[in-house]
Design an enzyme around this catalytic site. Structure first.
Site, PDB file in Angstrom:
ATOM      1  CD1 TRP A 190      -0.584  -1.760   3.185  1.00  0.00           C
ATOM      2  CD2 TRP A 190       0.705   0.285   3.246  1.00  0.00           C
ATOM      3  NE1 TRP A 190       0.327  -1.741   4.144  1.00  0.00           N
ATOM      4  CE2 TRP A 190       0.744  -0.788   4.477  1.00  0.00           C
ATOM      5  CE3 TRP A 190       1.339   1.483   3.267  1.00  0.00           C
ATOM      6  CZ2 TRP A 190       1.905  -0.525   5.400  1.00  0.00           C
ATOM      7  CZ3 TRP A 190       2.139   1.667   4.363  1.00  0.00           C
ATOM      8  CH2 TRP A 190       2.471   0.881   5.394  1.00  0.00           C
ATOM      9  CE  LYS A 201      -4.577  -8.584  -3.446  1.00  0.00           C
ATOM     10  NZ  LYS A 201      -4.736  -7.427  -2.676  1.00  0.00           N
ATOM     11  CB  SER A 229      -2.395  -3.062  -0.748  1.00  0.00           C
ATOM     12  OG  SER A 229      -3.111  -2.765   0.733  1.00  0.00           O
ATOM     13  N   GLY A 263      10.377  -7.128   2.693  1.00  0.00           N
ATOM     14  CA  GLY A 263      10.538  -5.955   3.656  1.00  0.00           C
ATOM     15  C   GLY A 263      12.151  -6.101   3.925  1.00  0.00           C
ATOM     16  CB  CYS A 318      10.326  -1.880   1.364  1.00  0.00           C
ATOM     17  SG  CYS A 318      10.723  -1.372  -0.423  1.00  0.00           S
ATOM     18  CE  LYS A 375      21.737 -11.803   5.328  1.00  0.00           C
ATOM     19  NZ  LYS A 375      22.290 -11.074   6.235  1.00  0.00           N
ATOM     20  N   GLY A 429      14.078 -11.140  -0.597  1.00  0.00           N
ATOM     21  CA  GLY A 429      13.294 -11.125  -2.035  1.00  0.00           C
ATOM     22  C   GLY A 429      14.081 -11.975  -2.882  1.00  0.00           C
ATOM     23  CD  GLU A 450       9.187  -4.842  -8.703  1.00  0.00           C
ATOM     24  OE1 GLU A 450       9.414  -4.023  -7.644  1.00  0.00           O
ATOM     25  OE2 GLU A 450       8.266  -5.541  -9.317  1.00  0.00           O
TER      26      GLU A 450
HETATM   27  P1  NDP Z   1       1.341  -7.390   2.944  1.00  0.00           P
HETATM   28  O1  NDP Z   1       2.540  -8.515   2.906  1.00  0.00           O
HETATM   29  O2  NDP Z   1       0.482  -7.536   4.085  1.00  0.00           O
HETATM   30  O3  NDP Z   1       0.462  -7.352   1.801  1.00  0.00           O
HETATM   31  C1  NDP Z   1       1.103  -7.251   0.125  1.00  0.00           C
HETATM   32  C2  NDP Z   1       0.121  -7.621  -0.842  1.00  0.00           C
HETATM   33  O4  NDP Z   1      -0.082  -9.111  -0.522  1.00  0.00           O
HETATM   34  C3  NDP Z   1      -1.448  -6.927  -0.379  1.00  0.00           C
HETATM   35  O5  NDP Z   1      -1.954  -6.662  -1.531  1.00  0.00           O
HETATM   36  C4  NDP Z   1      -2.137  -8.310   0.291  1.00  0.00           C
HETATM   37  O6  NDP Z   1      -3.409  -8.102   0.195  1.00  0.00           O
HETATM   38  C5  NDP Z   1      -1.587  -9.399  -0.435  1.00  0.00           C
HETATM   39  N1  NDP Z   1      -1.739 -10.881   0.297  1.00  0.00           N
HETATM   40  C6  NDP Z   1      -1.745 -11.107   1.478  1.00  0.00           C
HETATM   41  N2  NDP Z   1      -1.801 -12.228   1.623  1.00  0.00           N
HETATM   42  C7  NDP Z   1      -1.868 -13.080   0.513  1.00  0.00           C
HETATM   43  C8  NDP Z   1      -1.733 -14.191   0.081  1.00  0.00           C
HETATM   44  N3  NDP Z   1      -1.824 -15.066   0.686  1.00  0.00           N
HETATM   45  N4  NDP Z   1      -1.849 -14.461  -1.276  1.00  0.00           N
HETATM   46  C9  NDP Z   1      -1.507 -13.359  -2.302  1.00  0.00           C
HETATM   47  N5  NDP Z   1      -1.772 -12.089  -1.621  1.00  0.00           N
HETATM   48  C10 NDP Z   1      -1.717 -11.965  -0.495  1.00  0.00           C
HETATM   49  O7  NDP Z   1       2.368  -6.195   2.824  1.00  0.00           O
HETATM   50  P2  NDP Z   1       1.887  -4.480   3.243  1.00  0.00           P
HETATM   51  O8  NDP Z   1       0.686  -4.327   2.167  1.00  0.00           O
HETATM   52  O9  NDP Z   1       1.312  -4.502   4.644  1.00  0.00           O
HETATM   53  O10 NDP Z   1       3.068  -3.670   2.608  1.00  0.00           O
HETATM   54  C11 NDP Z   1       3.952  -3.650   3.631  1.00  0.00           C
HETATM   55  C12 NDP Z   1       5.163  -4.764   3.476  1.00  0.00           C
HETATM   56  O11 NDP Z   1       5.625  -4.328   2.023  1.00  0.00           O
HETATM   57  C13 NDP Z   1       6.423  -4.176   4.210  1.00  0.00           C
HETATM   58  O12 NDP Z   1       6.886  -5.399   4.789  1.00  0.00           O
HETATM   59  C14 NDP Z   1       7.435  -3.553   3.068  1.00  0.00           C
HETATM   60  O13 NDP Z   1       8.920  -3.795   3.467  1.00  0.00           O
HETATM   61  C15 NDP Z   1       7.064  -4.337   1.807  1.00  0.00           C
HETATM   62  N6  NDP Z   1       7.506  -3.775   0.689  1.00  0.00           N
HETATM   63  C16 NDP Z   1       8.279  -3.960  -0.005  1.00  0.00           C
HETATM   64  C17 NDP Z   1       9.046  -3.322  -1.023  1.00  0.00           C
HETATM   65  C18 NDP Z   1      10.215  -3.841  -2.057  1.00  0.00           C
HETATM   66  O14 NDP Z   1      10.114  -3.435  -3.080  1.00  0.00           O
HETATM   67  N7  NDP Z   1      10.911  -4.704  -1.420  1.00  0.00           N
HETATM   68  C19 NDP Z   1       8.274  -1.976  -1.584  1.00  0.00           C
HETATM   69  C20 NDP Z   1       7.118  -1.675  -0.581  1.00  0.00           C
HETATM   70  C21 NDP Z   1       6.816  -2.256   0.565  1.00  0.00           C
HETATM   71  P3  NDP Z   1      -4.442  -7.259   1.190  1.00  0.00           P
HETATM   72  O15 NDP Z   1      -3.267  -6.370   2.032  1.00  0.00           O
HETATM   73  O16 NDP Z   1      -5.145  -6.606   0.359  1.00  0.00           O
HETATM   74  O17 NDP Z   1      -4.854  -8.217   2.202  1.00  0.00           O
END
Ligand code: NDP
Length: 484
Positions: free
Chosen positions: A151, A175, A177, A251, A283, A451, A454, A458
């Site tokens: 998000w 999809k 968030s 994360g 992140c 680690k 990821g 990208e």
């Molecule tokens: P989440 O892991 O909670 O959710 C990420 C997405 O995955 C959401 O769209 C969520 O849906 C969806 N999701 C959740 N469970 C499942 C499942 N079992 N199967 C498929 N999809 C699923 O992350 P947040 O949205 O809370 O974002 C914060 C996290 O993202 C932090 O850990 C951050 O570090 C990381 N992040 C990493 C980045 C990077 O480039 N490395 C950049 C930005 C953030 P929903 O939430 O709608 O339920």
């Protein structure tokens, strides 16, 4: 501004609604008020999206790279023309200040569309001569890709995944968030206006279960997730069951090391960018700031003084430089970590962890000093405006401590010593490193983690490898010899 979208989903070139799906309230983080409602995708909506994206893929891949690239570049132009409106929408979706969104979100999305649009025509295989015979390789798309977003950067993530996928001839179902469902719909509409055929880029809404249904569908060839490590582990496992390609952007708990010879003002700027931009919801943030003990008090004094200049308030006011947390839930999580920091003996330098008076999910920037490696605030990702300052004296010791984490997304070093800067960068166990800066993420450079942070990268030329596959074709010029 009209924040209610025309419908919840964008599929096969048009807005689609199915009010049988669970209602999702879209809440403006600055006021806590509902500004729109969307419905989660029902099985019928998901089936429509999957069938449309599957159907569109062969025709999209059959276009030349130049034609596909032209559409992506046109979409980039439209995004730039509409930057103001897209930035306002991003601010409504996330609460991030307009001061940030107007220069970072739609603009970096447009950069990705322009970069991969420009690259689409250059994607080729190679010729391998083997005496008279030869092999040629064809760079082919993977097929139907699913993107699942976090998000914090809803426009950017929708473009960072969509642009390379489409450039390579794949189609995408994205999809967002459920916390920030609005921006990706605009990306889909703009790609359609730019000429992307129906079904090439689709957006469906929903919670994790919707993402999970997409990941397990047999028609899906690749999953690209931006999210937390626990979600990444689940999605990776589900994708593995179907032997699908994955990109996992997860994360971090990244280190930033400030040596005694660093330019303190620049190091403080880096620490501010790497902890408080987007209210700390980034992140790659460098949330473990290791400061050499000789300059620690000077660093903390400048940091505290600079934080006084943060303008906290209405995110739509261009003067505001620090906005609310994205949700009440995220605010709770951050408060919980601040309480743990205090309970475990860290010294609070600025901020209190208490929500601010009034509406919205506001909390002031928090800086802890005298943090030790074992404290919860030094080990777990907080995803909020909480900086942990740790002391060090010796380079080898601080490197071992910096790398002593399950995460490996990013890392930074501030020093004027040229050889030390490169030695430290080489020693970091992280995918994205910075010398005398922090958190720059140009589309030209690979971005991603090592680690548990990821898999895959990208942006940059490296992303092409994650959205395409090579086929090799052996061509015999003479007779075929067989043993019998
Ligand atoms: P989440 O892991 O909670 O959710 C990420 C997405 O995955 C959401 O769209 C969520 O849906 C969806 N999701 C959740 N469970 C499942 C499942 N079992 N199967 C498929 N999809 C699923 O992350 P947040 O949205 O809370 O974002 C914060 C996290 O993202 C932090 O850990 C951050 O570090 C990381 N992040 C990493 C980045 C990077 O480039 N490395 C950049 C930005 C953030 P929903 O939430 O709608 O339920």
């Amino acid at each position: 501004m009209q924040t209610q979208p025309k419908a919840s989903h964008f599929i096969n070139g048009k807005y689609v609604e199915d009010t049988n799906g669970a209602k999702i309230d879209v809440i403006y983080p600055a006021t806590g008020k509902v500004i729109a409602q969307v419905h989660a995708a029902t099985p019928a909506v998901l089936e429509f999206a999957l069938a449309s994206a599957k159907h569109a893929q062969a025709k999209w891949a059959a276009m030349t790279g130049t034609e596909r690239g032209r559409i992506l570049r046109r979409a980039a132009d439209i995004m730039r023309e509409r930057n103001h409106d897209l930035s306002v929408l991003e601010t409504y979706d996330t609460g991030k200040p307009y001061q940030e969104t107007s220069v970072v979100d739609a603009t970096s999305g447009a950069d990705a569309l322009e970069y991969f649009g420009g690259m689409a025509a250059t994607l080729t295989g190679e010729h391998i001569q083997l005496g008279e015979d030869w092999v040629y390789t064809r760079r082919e798309p993977l097929g139907l890709c699913v993107g699942i977003g976090a998000w914090n950067y809803p426009t950017q993530i929708a473009c960072w995944k969509g642009a390379p996928a489409l450039a390579c001839g794949n189609t995408m179902i994205f999809k967002p968030s459920e916390t920030t469902p609005l921006c990706a719909l605009q990306v889909a509409q703009i790609l359609h206006e730019a000429g992307a055929p129906a079904g090439v880029y689709n957006v469906v809404q929903g919670l994790g279960d919707v993402g999970a249904s997409l990941v397990t569908d047999a028609r899906v060839d690749k999953v690209s997730l931006t999210g937390s490590v626990p979600t990444g582990a689940k999605v990776y496992a589900a994708a593995a069951a179907g032997i699908k390609h994955v990109t996992m952007e997860l994360g971090g708990k990244s280190p930033m090391i400030v040596f005694e010879d660093a330019d303190i003002e620049n190091a403080v700027s880096g620490a501010i960018l790497g902890n408080f931009y987007s209210s700390g919801q980034v992140c790659s943030n460098g949330t473990r700031v290791f400061v050499h003990k000789d300059i620690k008090e000077a660093f903390l004094a400048r940091l505290a003084a600079r934080l006084e200049n943060a303008v906290i308030g209405d995110p739509m006011d261009p003067a505001t430089s620090f906005g609310p947390m994205v949700s009440a839930r995220q605010l709770d999580i951050v408060q919980g970590y601040v309480a743990k920091g205090i309970a475990e003996g860290a010294r609070l330098v600025t901020g209190s962890g208490d929500p601010m008076e009034g509406d919205g999910f506001y909390i002031k920037p928090v800086v802890f000093a005298d943090v030790t490696d074992d404290m919860t605030i030094a080990r777990e990702e907080i995803f909020g405006p909480v900086m942990a300052v740790l002391d060090f004296e010796d380079e080898a010791d601080v490197m071992a401590r910096a790398n002593d984490t399950e995460f490996g997304l990013a890392a930074g070093v501030f020093t004027r010593d040229l050889t030390r800067a490169h030695r430290v960068a080489a020693g970091f166990e992280a995918g994205t490193c910075y010398i005398n800066t922090y958190n720059d993420a140009p589309v030209e450079a690979p971005f991603g983690g090592s680690k548990r942070s990821g898999v895959g990268r990208e942006n940059s030329k490296a992303a092409i490898a994650h959205y395409s596959q090579l086929k090799s074709v052996y061509v015999r010029m003479g007779d075929v010899e067989a043993p019998f």
